[in-house]
Design a protein around this motif. Structure first.
Motif, PDB file in Angstrom:
ATOM      1  N   PHE A  19     -26.223  11.737  -7.117  1.00  0.00           N
ATOM      2  CA  PHE A  19     -26.742  10.549  -6.429  1.00  0.00           C
ATOM      3  C   PHE A  19     -26.466  10.641  -4.931  1.00  0.00           C
ATOM      4  CE2 PHE A  19     -26.454   6.290  -4.762  1.00  0.00           C
ATOM      5  CZ  PHE A  19     -27.471   5.586  -5.396  1.00  0.00           C
ATOM      6  N   HIS A  20     -25.209  10.910  -4.581  1.00  0.00           N
ATOM      7  CA  HIS A  20     -24.838  10.939  -3.169  1.00  0.00           C
ATOM      8  C   HIS A  20     -25.422  12.144  -2.436  1.00  0.00           C
ATOM      9  CE1 HIS A  20     -22.287   7.449  -3.188  1.00  0.00           C
ATOM     10  NE2 HIS A  20     -21.620   7.892  -4.243  1.00  0.00           N
ATOM     11  N   GLY A  50     -30.752   8.734  -7.265  1.00  0.00           N
ATOM     12  CA  GLY A  50     -30.440   8.546  -5.853  1.00  0.00           C
ATOM     13  C   GLY A  50     -31.671   8.510  -4.982  1.00  0.00           C
ATOM     14  N   ARG A  51     -32.640   9.380  -5.267  1.00  0.00           N
ATOM     15  CA  ARG A  51     -33.879   9.371  -4.475  1.00  0.00           C
ATOM     16  C   ARG A  51     -34.619   8.047  -4.640  1.00  0.00           C
ATOM     17  NH1 ARG A  51     -33.783  14.977  -5.609  1.00  0.00           N
ATOM     18  NH2 ARG A  51     -34.740  14.699  -7.657  1.00  0.00           N
ATOM     19  N   VAL A  62     -33.326   5.059  -5.531  1.00  0.00           N
ATOM     20  CA  VAL A  62     -32.575   3.961  -4.913  1.00  0.00           C
ATOM     21  C   VAL A  62     -32.664   4.030  -3.392  1.00  0.00           C
ATOM     22  CG1 VAL A  62     -30.254   3.030  -4.536  1.00  0.00           C
ATOM     23  CG2 VAL A  62     -30.998   3.623  -6.848  1.00  0.00           C
ATOM     24  N   ALA A  63     -32.605   5.241  -2.829  1.00  0.00           N
ATOM     25  CA  ALA A  63     -32.663   5.383  -1.378  1.00  0.00           C
ATOM     26  C   ALA A  63     -33.932   4.772  -0.808  1.00  0.00           C
ATOM     27  CB  ALA A  63     -32.560   6.856  -0.993  1.00  0.00           C
ATOM     28  N   SER A  80     -28.882  10.512  -1.691  1.00  0.00           N
ATOM     29  CA  SER A  80     -28.931   9.168  -1.109  1.00  0.00           C
ATOM     30  C   SER A  80     -28.253   9.108   0.250  1.00  0.00           C
ATOM     31  CB  SER A  80     -28.297   8.142  -2.056  1.00  0.00           C
ATOM     32  OG  SER A  80     -26.905   8.326  -2.139  1.00  0.00           O
ATOM     33  N   ASP A  81     -27.167   9.868   0.432  1.00  0.00           N
ATOM     34  CA  ASP A  81     -26.457   9.811   1.696  1.00  0.00           C
ATOM     35  C   ASP A  81     -27.302  10.356   2.846  1.00  0.00           C
ATOM     36  OD1 ASP A  81     -24.380   8.737   0.338  1.00  0.00           O
ATOM     37  OD2 ASP A  81     -23.059  10.467   0.472  1.00  0.00           O
ATOM     38  N   ILE A 105     -30.172   7.241   3.487  1.00  0.00           N
ATOM     39  CA  ILE A 105     -29.824   5.861   3.804  1.00  0.00           C
ATOM     40  C   ILE A 105     -28.947   5.830   5.043  1.00  0.00           C
ATOM     41  CG2 ILE A 105     -28.677   3.767   2.985  1.00  0.00           C
ATOM     42  CD1 ILE A 105     -29.189   4.706   0.166  1.00  0.00           C
TER      43      ILE A 105
END
Length: 369
Positions: free
Chosen positions: A330-331, A298-299, A301-302, A334-335, A338
């Motif tokens: 992930f969330h 997640g980090r 992809v963010a 990432s949340d 992003i």
């Protein structure tokens, strides 16, 4: 056969993909693809001349000229896509509307003559004159413009001019590309691209790859090697990656890395199906491992999503079945990273996925028409 220079021209392929799901008139096609009426008329006229589309009876609704729906003649031409795996080949023959005619699987040894093996796999299929071109999807650093496998650790190839060698054996055009980018082309034509002009494709399996679509174009970079997401450095002194360096994202997230970490923690798991089963059973430690792995992913992809300002991502690959257990971690990161959030779709996946991507790659490169 002499090869055309690699030139991605998606307009005709996008028209075929869009109208392949249902008949559409020229105005509807122009509106969805953001094209001018003249451009759509020129391309659809050519597709009709080729026999790839046909006009249906006009539809009259109110004043003005009747609208003429266009229908794709799906079996007018086929493309062959091959996914090259370290121990086998998967082939898919695809219609113009993206549907599958048939698939096959053959043994493969990258240490033996790859050109002879690939040509032998293609030749029986090419006896059908409807098969107009061949696409190959391979893991590693692939230069689609030169047709060269620059580096594929999983296949053991370096600077292999695969396309010129294979093209000399086959009577139709041949294209090659990285497997994730090939599947990203399929996603643009038949998946997320129907709703989004900009998006990411995250491939998780025996490696980690990323396809990037910006402005309805697959980003390849000037030398054709964009998207090697698995080799983004995550931590100095981290686990050893297949590329030889330490701390790459691959070395934390790829299936071999997950299996190694599970063993290191004393968990009895060596394959992705084992991890899925144990996670579903809530076996001690498995969900924690996958949540931690999801946070690492997640980090990474963010950062990409923020820099490129994309708002959608599709998850593909053999390890997509782990997503329900990767997603919490992930969330969790990432949340927060992003804005205003990432729309995530997870595609059902099997071994033919990259082969279908390779068949789509050929369709998108205008070698069929």
């Amino acid at each position: 056969m002499p090869q055309p220079r690699y030139r991605e021209d998606l307009v005709r392929a996008e028209i075929l993909a869009l109208a392949g799901s249902q008949p559409l008139n020229r105005s509807q096609i122009a509106a969805r693809l953001g094209l001018g009426a003249a451009t759509v008329s020129d391309h659809t006229r050519r597709l009709i001349e080729l026999g790839f589309m046909r006009e249906l009876p006009p539809q009259v609704s109110g004043p003005g000229r009747p609208r003429v729906p266009l229908e794709v003649v799906a079996d007018a031409a086929h493309t062959l896509g091959l996914r090259v795996h370290p121990d086998h080949l998967v082939g898919v023959v695809m219609r113009l509307d993206g549907s599958e005619v048939r698939r096959f699987k053959l043994p493969f040894s990258p240490a033996d003559d790859p050109v002879d093996q690939l040509a032998s796999a293609c030749e029986p299929v090419l006896e059908d004159s409807r098969v107009r071109a061949v696409g190959l999807a391979l893991p590693g650093l692939i230069d689609p413009f030169a047709g060269t496998v620059r580096l594929s650790p999983r296949l053991g190839w370096t600077d292999l001019p695969l396309l010129p060698l294979l093209a000399a054996r086959l009577p139709v055009p041949v294209l090659i590309d990285n497997d994730t980018r090939a599947s990203t082309t399929a996603e643009l034509l038949f998946g997320a691209g129907r709703e989004h002009d900009d998006f990411l494709v995250l491939a998780i399996g025996d490696g980690v790859g990323m396809g990037i679509v910006l402005g309805r174009r697959v980003h390849r970079g000037p030398d054709g090697v964009a998207g090697e997401f698995g080799h983004v450095p995550i931590g100095p002194g981290g686990p050893t990656c297949v590329c030889g360096r330490r701390g790459c994202l691959d070395a934390y997230v790829a299936d071999y890395a997950l299996a190694a970490e599970a063993r290191a923690r004393g968990l009895t798991s060596t394959q992705v199906p084992d991890l899925v089963r144990l996670a579903a059973e809530d076996a001690p430690g498995i969900r924690d491992l996958l949540a931690e792995t999801g946070a690492i992913l997640g980090r990474a992809v963010a950062g990409v999503a923020n820099v490129l300002a994309v708002r959608a991502m599709t998850v593909i690959g053999e390890s997509h079945v782990l997503w329900p257990y990767l997603a919490p971690g992930f969330h969790s990161v990432s949340d927060d990273g992003i804005l205003p959030g990432l729309d995530i779709a997870v595609r059902p996946w099997d071994d033919s996925g990259h082969a279908l991507g390779a068949a789509s790659l050929v369709l998108a490169a205008s070698v069929v028409s």
